[in-house]
Design a protein around this motif. Structure first.
Motif, PDB file in Angstrom:
ATOM      1  N   ASP A 127     -58.851  14.821 -49.713  1.00 40.12           N
ATOM      2  CA  ASP A 127     -59.512  16.112 -49.464  1.00 40.12           C
ATOM      3  C   ASP A 127     -60.894  15.925 -48.857  1.00 40.12           C
ATOM      4  OD1 ASP A 127     -57.298  17.385 -50.490  1.00 40.12           O
ATOM      5  OD2 ASP A 127     -58.156  17.666 -52.489  1.00 40.12           O
ATOM      6  N   GLU A 128     -61.644  14.962 -49.387  1.00 38.77           N
ATOM      7  CA  GLU A 128     -62.990  14.719 -48.858  1.00 38.77           C
ATOM      8  C   GLU A 128     -62.942  14.209 -47.418  1.00 38.77           C
ATOM      9  OE1 GLU A 128     -61.709  13.709 -51.773  1.00 38.77           O
ATOM     10  OE2 GLU A 128     -63.305  13.087 -53.174  1.00 38.77           O
ATOM     11  N   LEU A 129     -61.973  13.349 -47.128  1.00 40.45           N
ATOM     12  CA  LEU A 129     -61.837  12.814 -45.771  1.00 40.45           C
ATOM     13  C   LEU A 129     -61.397  13.898 -44.798  1.00 40.45           C
ATOM     14  CD1 LEU A 129     -60.168   9.420 -46.718  1.00 40.45           C
ATOM     15  CD2 LEU A 129     -62.442   9.709 -45.728  1.00 40.45           C
ATOM     16  N   PHE A 130     -60.503  14.774 -45.248  1.00 40.34           N
ATOM     17  CA  PHE A 130     -60.110  15.906 -44.420  1.00 40.34           C
ATOM     18  C   PHE A 130     -61.321  16.787 -44.122  1.00 40.34           C
ATOM     19  CE2 PHE A 130     -55.229  16.445 -45.047  1.00 40.34           C
ATOM     20  CZ  PHE A 130     -55.047  15.144 -44.623  1.00 40.34           C
ATOM     21  N   GLU A 131     -62.169  16.965 -45.117  1.00 39.88           N
ATOM     22  CA  GLU A 131     -63.360  17.785 -44.934  1.00 39.88           C
ATOM     23  C   GLU A 131     -64.302  17.171 -43.908  1.00 39.88           C
ATOM     24  OE1 GLU A 131     -67.100  19.542 -47.601  1.00 39.88           O
ATOM     25  OE2 GLU A 131     -65.365  18.635 -48.604  1.00 39.88           O
ATOM     26  N   GLN A 132     -64.309  15.827 -43.841  1.00 37.91           N
ATOM     27  CA  GLN A 132     -65.155  15.140 -42.869  1.00 37.91           C
ATOM     28  C   GLN A 132     -64.526  15.135 -41.474  1.00 37.91           C
ATOM     29  OE1 GLN A 132     -68.243  14.129 -43.515  1.00 37.91           O
ATOM     30  NE2 GLN A 132     -67.980  14.822 -45.633  1.00 37.91           N
ATOM     31  N   GLU A 182     -55.718   7.964 -50.350  1.00 38.44           N
ATOM     32  CA  GLU A 182     -55.081   8.878 -51.294  1.00 38.44           C
ATOM     33  C   GLU A 182     -56.054   9.369 -52.354  1.00 38.44           C
ATOM     34  OE1 GLU A 182     -51.679   6.696 -52.637  1.00 38.44           O
ATOM     35  OE2 GLU A 182     -50.458   7.282 -50.894  1.00 38.44           O
ATOM     36  N   ALA A 183     -57.042   8.538 -52.698  1.00 33.12           N
ATOM     37  CA  ALA A 183     -58.031   8.938 -53.704  1.00 33.12           C
ATOM     38  C   ALA A 183     -59.025   9.953 -53.161  1.00 33.12           C
ATOM     39  CB  ALA A 183     -58.771   7.706 -54.228  1.00 33.12           C
ATOM     40  N   HIS A 184     -59.220   9.947 -51.838  1.00 31.00           N
ATOM     41  CA  HIS A 184     -60.251  10.809 -51.238  1.00 31.00           C
ATOM     42  C   HIS A 184     -59.704  11.643 -50.082  1.00 31.00           C
ATOM     43  CE1 HIS A 184     -63.429   8.953 -53.621  1.00 31.00           C
ATOM     44  NE2 HIS A 184     -62.895   7.778 -53.334  1.00 31.00           N
TER      45      HIS A 184
END
Length: 308
Positions: A287-292, A283-285
């Motif tokens: 957007d970044e994980l989706f980007e990866q 939940e904290a990351h």
């Protein structure tokens, strides 16, 4: 900011979730270890119905593996190496109900992480076809357990130092001896105090020590190894393991019942993060994980719908 810098930033953030002793894991293993052996006693003594005993043994089998898995990755002590001994003893205790020595599983499981979904290299692909028929569904966890011993003896034992060999022998002996002692107790003093026949004890033992744990292993392998790595053909950090996000109304309860492994993608990205913090990291990351490119599914009706 480059992609590499973004990943490093996420990694530093994730490290902040694993800087303390994992007391929830320690408590979990203590409760599961005792309950795994007390439940058959309660069933034979007539304190629990067999049906309840089977369900409890399935649950304890599933839960015990969480402790073993955490110890493999050093996630019990986190970055506190002075508590490494706690990490190892949690693993040794969890290994007994799991039926897999910590040192053997560490060897097999690291191979899985290093070669996830790579044919001929990822040992967990032995369960990739477990849903093709009922026989494979039941056989996969048994084959996966046997493989732990086979890989260790074939690949690690020849070059292992004396201490590691001794640990493997002691762990394997403890797994076997604990079950022998339990059987002696069940057919001896427990049965005598309950005043039941050998046949009745045999039925209770069959269901609580065979059927229950087998159900737990099937559920464990399906939820922990099979579904989170489907379609078992994609390799690469952040993309080889999925997230399964439950509806908000069911998210907390469902995640705890799943042992937080519906966020298994977090584990493969950041193996030292303890299981009960996977969701917080996701939940904290998000957007970044989706980007990866981390595969993420949400339950829509009765189907999982991929949202990333």
């Amino acid at each position: 900011m480059t992609n590499r810098e973004k990943v490093q930033l996420m990694k530093r953030s994730a490290n902040g979730y694993c800087d303390t002793l994992a007391w929830p894991t320690i408590l979990l293993v203590a409760v599961v270890f005792l309950s795994y052996f007390l439940t058959p006693v309660a069933v034979v003594a007539g304190l629990l119905p067999v049906s309840v005993g089977v369900l409890l043994m399935a649950f304890f089998t599933y839960a015990a593996y969480t402790g073993l898995h955490e110890a493999v990755h050093g996630a019990v002590c986190g970055g506190q190496q002075k508590h490494r001994w706690v990490n190892e003893w949690v693993g040794y205790l969890a290994a007994i109900p799991s039926g897999i020595p910590l040192c053997a599983h560490r060897h097999e499981h690291f191979s899985h992480h290093n070669h996830t979904n790579k044919v001929g290299e990822d040992p967990d692909l032995i369960c990739a076809d477990m849903t093709t028929n009922p026989w494979r569904l039941v056989a996969s966890p048994m084959l996966l357990t046997a493989q732990q011993f086979q890989l260790f003896l074939r690949e690690r034992w020849p070059s292992a130092h004396k201490e590691l060999r001794r640990t493997f022998i002691l762990e394997t002996s403890a797994i076997l001896l604990s079950r022998v002692l339990l059987l002696i107790a069940l057919f001896g003093p427990v049965a005598a105090s309950a005043g039941i026949s050998t046949f009745s004890v045999s039925v209770d033992v069959l269901f609580t020590l065979v059927v229950g744990p087998l159900i737990g292993q099937v559920v464990l392998v399906y939820l922990f190894a099979y579904v989170v790595h489907r379609p078992h053909t994609v390799a690469g950090k952040f993309v080889d393991t999925s997230i399964f996000e439950l509806p908000r109304a069911l998210r907390s309860a469902g995640t705890w019942l799943w042992g937080f492994q519906n966020y298994h993608g977090i584990h493969h990205a950041f193996p030292r993060v303890p299981w009960y913090r996977y969701r917080a990291v996701f939940e904290a990351h998000r957007d970044e994980l989706f980007e990866q490119g981390m595969p993420t599914y949400q339950l829509s009706g009765l189907k999982w719908r991929r949202v990333n």
